[in-house]
Design an enzyme around this catalytic site. Structure first.
Site, PDB file in Angstrom:
ATOM      1  N   GLY A  52       0.859  -1.181   0.000  1.00  0.00           N
ATOM      2  CA  GLY A  52       0.000   0.000   0.000  1.00  0.00           C
ATOM      3  C   GLY A  52       0.897   1.234   0.000  1.00  0.00           C
ATOM      4  O   GLY A  52       1.048   1.928  -1.004  1.00  0.00           O
TER       5      GLY A  52
ATOM      6  N   TYR B 284      -2.859   6.183   3.591  1.00  0.00           N
ATOM      7  CA  TYR B 284      -3.492   6.275   4.911  1.00  0.00           C
ATOM      8  C   TYR B 284      -3.711   7.721   5.334  1.00  0.00           C
ATOM      9  O   TYR B 284      -3.577   8.054   6.510  1.00  0.00           O
ATOM     10  CB  TYR B 284      -2.676   5.516   5.960  1.00  0.00           C
ATOM     11  CG  TYR B 284      -2.380   4.090   5.546  1.00  0.00           C
ATOM     12  CD1 TYR B 284      -3.388   3.137   5.531  1.00  0.00           C
ATOM     13  CD2 TYR B 284      -1.107   3.704   5.123  1.00  0.00           C
ATOM     14  CE1 TYR B 284      -3.134   1.837   5.122  1.00  0.00           C
ATOM     15  CE2 TYR B 284      -0.853   2.397   4.714  1.00  0.00           C
ATOM     16  CZ  TYR B 284      -1.873   1.482   4.723  1.00  0.00           C
ATOM     17  OH  TYR B 284      -1.620   0.192   4.315  1.00  0.00           O
TER      18      TYR B 284
ATOM     19  N   CYS C 104     -10.223  21.152  17.293  1.00  0.00           N
ATOM     20  CA  CYS C 104     -10.197  21.603  18.676  1.00  0.00           C
ATOM     21  C   CYS C 104      -9.703  20.543  19.640  1.00  0.00           C
ATOM     22  O   CYS C 104     -10.440  20.061  20.521  1.00  0.00           O
ATOM     23  CB  CYS C 104     -11.575  22.132  19.069  1.00  0.00           C
ATOM     24  SG  CYS C 104     -11.789  23.757  18.364  1.00  0.00           S
TER      25      CYS C 104
ATOM     26  N   ARG D 154      -2.029  10.832  10.678  1.00  0.00           N
ATOM     27  CA  ARG D 154      -0.825  10.033  10.977  1.00  0.00           C
ATOM     28  C   ARG D 154       0.104  10.661  12.026  1.00  0.00           C
ATOM     29  O   ARG D 154       0.609   9.951  12.897  1.00  0.00           O
ATOM     30  CB  ARG D 154      -0.060   9.707   9.698  1.00  0.00           C
ATOM     31  CG  ARG D 154      -0.913   8.893   8.690  1.00  0.00           C
ATOM     32  CD  ARG D 154      -0.109   8.311   7.556  1.00  0.00           C
ATOM     33  NE  ARG D 154       0.711   7.191   7.987  1.00  0.00           N
ATOM     34  CZ  ARG D 154       1.980   7.245   8.246  1.00  0.00           C
ATOM     35  NH1 ARG D 154       2.638   8.382   8.104  1.00  0.00           N
ATOM     36  NH2 ARG D 154       2.634   6.187   8.650  1.00  0.00           N
TER      37      ARG D 154
ATOM     38  N   TYR E 199       0.316   8.100  15.015  1.00  0.00           N
ATOM     39  CA  TYR E 199       1.528   7.260  15.072  1.00  0.00           C
ATOM     40  C   TYR E 199       2.793   8.080  15.316  1.00  0.00           C
ATOM     41  O   TYR E 199       3.897   7.581  15.074  1.00  0.00           O
ATOM     42  CB  TYR E 199       1.729   6.510  13.747  1.00  0.00           C
ATOM     43  CG  TYR E 199       0.502   5.850  13.181  1.00  0.00           C
ATOM     44  CD1 TYR E 199      -0.074   4.744  13.804  1.00  0.00           C
ATOM     45  CD2 TYR E 199      -0.094   6.325  12.010  1.00  0.00           C
ATOM     46  CE1 TYR E 199      -1.194   4.132  13.272  1.00  0.00           C
ATOM     47  CE2 TYR E 199      -1.221   5.717  11.468  1.00  0.00           C
ATOM     48  CZ  TYR E 199      -1.768   4.625  12.108  1.00  0.00           C
ATOM     49  OH  TYR E 199      -2.875   4.020  11.580  1.00  0.00           O
TER      50      TYR E 199
END
Ligand code: LLP
Length: 410
Positions: A270, A365, A337, A307, A311
């Site tokens: 991917g 992603y 917020c 992301r 992560y």
């Protein structure tokens, strides 16, 4: 995206023009880069009969699926609707690997009706599958190799505490169920995680699979999943796919000799295919110096690209409105917020309100994990193909927020 004659371009299309023409925030994908990545993988693994099953979850726009289909990719789907998108894009059912995890068994039944390749990842479903289809419909088995790998715990899927796959230590139970129901096992599958740069992880995983393949005499393929790592910032370690491809196809050929038959080697990339091809263009809404840092606020947030927050991922950020300005330190934040940081303490060319910033590696992603949090709308997507910018998804409108809501007359 590259800097040429003092401006940024994707192919021959000016990035600033894209922001003006389509507005911001905007996802832009470079078709050339996608195809280049796809072809490099085909080349790297050309020592075997390789099938590249694009992991739809990374970026599922139908135009991207069609582009990859046109160049010979297969597809990897983890939900019945991903599979439907692939069918809609023109993939044949027999090109679609269906690998759900903890989805309802009815999705597997539907996938069988559609004629997809079925990958089973728990003993309970293997039994159900056997009882229902016996040898009339083949299936592949997803194994958990007990290997910890990947760029972040949340994206590691092959370790002993992971919910994915059937543990290799449960092999006797697998073999017993297969024997009991006379199941036709046509493939073995592993996927140990994402952002794995070490070739050794893949080679070790392969040795594990080769060691237990003799229990399954009807194999047609072995699917090594994915996890090939690309660079998100300068100096990042990346998977050397040519080195890996050479080593893996060599040991695969040796394995096939011992197995007694040539099998297909499958991979399911991917990130490797679409990550670097994507850029999220955002507009600077405010420059906000504080006694400690200077914030750059933009018209996007973790609702569009989660992301960094999810992560701690690094995404490079470039001020495309000021390619030659002097550099300053900024923390780039979104409009959501809660803490919503795209990049902390970044050196960037001086930023002014209204400047367009390009957030890199936004192909994988990013859109596919976007949401309407804070009742914000998802942006448009544009594909640059043959030096032309094509709108491949419209930006959402306010009506999309109300769609499906039921007015009960309150
Ligand atoms: N095959 C299976 C069964 C998978 O679960 C995945 C990714 C892939 C292939 C593709 O892996 P890739 O080539 O993209 O590394 N949202 C996370 C990544 C989650 C990956 C989930 N599975 C991120 O943004 O880093």
């Amino acid at each position: 995206m590259e800097l040429r004659d003092g401006s940024y371009f994707i192919q021959n299309v000016s990035v600033i023009d894209l922001a003006e023409q389509f507005g911001t925030p905007l996802y832009v994908y470079d078709a050339e880069k996608i195809i280049h990545q796809f072809k490099s993988l085909k080349m790297a693994f050309s020592g075997a009969d390789v099938k590249v099953k694009y992991a739809i979850k990374a970026l599922s726009n139908v135009s991207i699926l069609k582009l990859l289909k046109r160049h010979g990719a297969g597809a990897d789907a983890v939900s019945i609707h991903e599979a439907r998108l692939a069918l809609h894009a023109g993939f044949a059912p027999s090109e679609i690997m269906f690998s759900p995890n903890c989805a309802d068994f009815s999705e597997i039944e539907e996938a069988v009706k559609l004629g997809l390749i079925i990958n089973i990842d728990n003993l309970s479903f293997l039994k159900k599958f056997g009882a229902q289809y016996r040898s009339s419909y083949p299936c592949s088995i997803r194994l958990n190799p007990h290997i910890m790998a990947g760029g972040h715990y949340k994206i590691s899927t092959g370790h002993s505490n992971s919910k994915f796959g059937i543990s290799i230590y449960q092999l006797p139970q697998i073999v017993e169920i297969v024997r009991q129901y006379n199941i036709n096992v046509n493939g073995l599958h592993v996927h140990t995680g994402s952002d794995i740069y070490e070739a050794d992880v893949f080679l070790k995983m392969a040795e594990i699979l080769f060691g237990l393949a003799s229990d399954f005499p009807d194999l047609k393929f072995i699917d090594f999943g994915s996890g090939f790592k690309v660079a998100y910032q300068e100096g990042d370690l990346v998977t050397n796919i040519y080195d890996l491809g050479l080593k893996l196809t060599q040991s695969f050929a040796e394995f096939c000799r011992q197995y007694g038959r040539k099998l297909e080697l499958w991979i399911e990339p991917g990130k490797f295919i679409v990550s670097e091809a994507g850029t999220l263009l955002v507009k600077t809404t405010v420059v906000k110096p504080t006694p400690s840092v200077t914030f750059v606020g933009v018209n996007s947030g973790l609702n569009h690209l989660i992301r960094p927050m999810m992560y701690d991922a690094y995404h490079h950020i470039v001020n495309v409105s000021n390619p030659s300005g002097s550099q300053k330190m900024y923390t780039v934040v979104g409009y959501i917020c809660e803490t919503d940081t795209f990049g902390a303490d970044r050196k960037m060319n001086e930023v002014q309100e209204g400047d367009i910033l390009a957030i890199r590696n936004a192909g994988a992603y990013c859109y596919s994990m976007a949401s309407n949090y804070n009742s914000r709308l998802r942006p448009a997507e544009v594909l640059v193909i043959n030096n032309e910018a094509k709108l491949i998804r419209e930006a959402e409108t306010f009506e999309d927020l109300l769609k499906g809501q039921v007015d009960i007359g309150l």
